[in-house]
Scaffold this active site. Structure first.
Site, short mmCIF file in Angstrom:
data_model
loop_
_atom_site.label_atom_id
_atom_site.label_comp_id
_atom_site.label_asym_id
_atom_site.label_seq_id
_atom_site.Cartn_x
_atom_site.Cartn_y
_atom_site.Cartn_z
N HIS A 1 0.79 -1.23 0.00
CA HIS A 1 0.00 0.00 0.00
C HIS A 1 0.83 1.29 0.00
CE1 HIS A 1 1.15 -0.56 4.13
NE2 HIS A 1 0.94 0.73 4.30
N HIS B 1 1.61 7.05 -0.35
CA HIS B 1 0.73 6.17 0.42
C HIS B 1 -0.53 5.99 -0.40
CE1 HIS B 1 -1.53 4.40 3.68
NE2 HIS B 1 -0.41 4.37 4.39
#
Length: 174
Positions: A80, A95
């Protein structure tokens, strides 16, 4: 003795030798650009991680490839999120989505590996945007200069669309 030998301004002075040009940071994803202050996570929104911007993929996005934001070395990669560090020192965190760590990699495929040398625009990970959204998670994706002040960059114009690999903002030269 010439003026260059005595250190006239801008000619072989220590200041001129240490100043480097700004580093261009590219958008890791296609989508709508928003300021960090609008990220639905207070740690990013308050600039506690560093200054930057965020991208929200289009509503109809399916599987999207997130790309390297700048030339450098991959210092961390998770399904992620990833960090790329420029040779001159600054590191940029991407992110992908908010609270996506809880998916434990579901919907993500890692392409790049820690230690890889990458160029801006190189594929890093893929993400199934529809799957992430089906879990009621935000796809808002912060792009942050680690260990920088919240106002470290000139904020990019927000609200418009940006393509993956297109210029997002500049890191100031040192």
């Amino acid at each position: 003795m010439s003026t260059a030998e005595v250190g006239s301004p801008g000619v072989n002075t220590p200041e001129a030798a240490t100043e480097s040009p700004a580093i261009s940071v590219a958008s890791p994803l296609p989508g709508r650009l928003i300021p960090l202050s609008e990220v639905p996570d207070p740690v990013f929104a308050k600039g506690l991680v560093g200054g930057g911007a965020a991208v929200i993929p289009d509503d109809d996005a399916g599987v999207v490839t997130a790309v390297a934001p700048l030339d450098g070395k991959v210092v961390k990669v998770m399904p992620h999120a990833y960090i790329v560090q420029h040779a001159s020192g600054p590191a940029v965190l991407v992110h992908v989505g908010i609270d996506t760590v809880g998916l434990k990699g579901e919907g993500f495929t890692v392409i790049a590996q820690k230690g890889d040398q990458v160029r801006a625009g190189d594929p890093m990970i893929t993400v199934d945007v529809a799957l992430v959204r089906s879990k009621d998670l935000s796809m808002c994706s912060p792009v942050v200069i680690l260990d920088s002040a919240a106002d470290a960059i000139e904020p990019p114009a927000t609200g418009g669309r940006v393509e993956a690999g297109a210029h997002l903002f500049d890191l100031p030269g040192k």
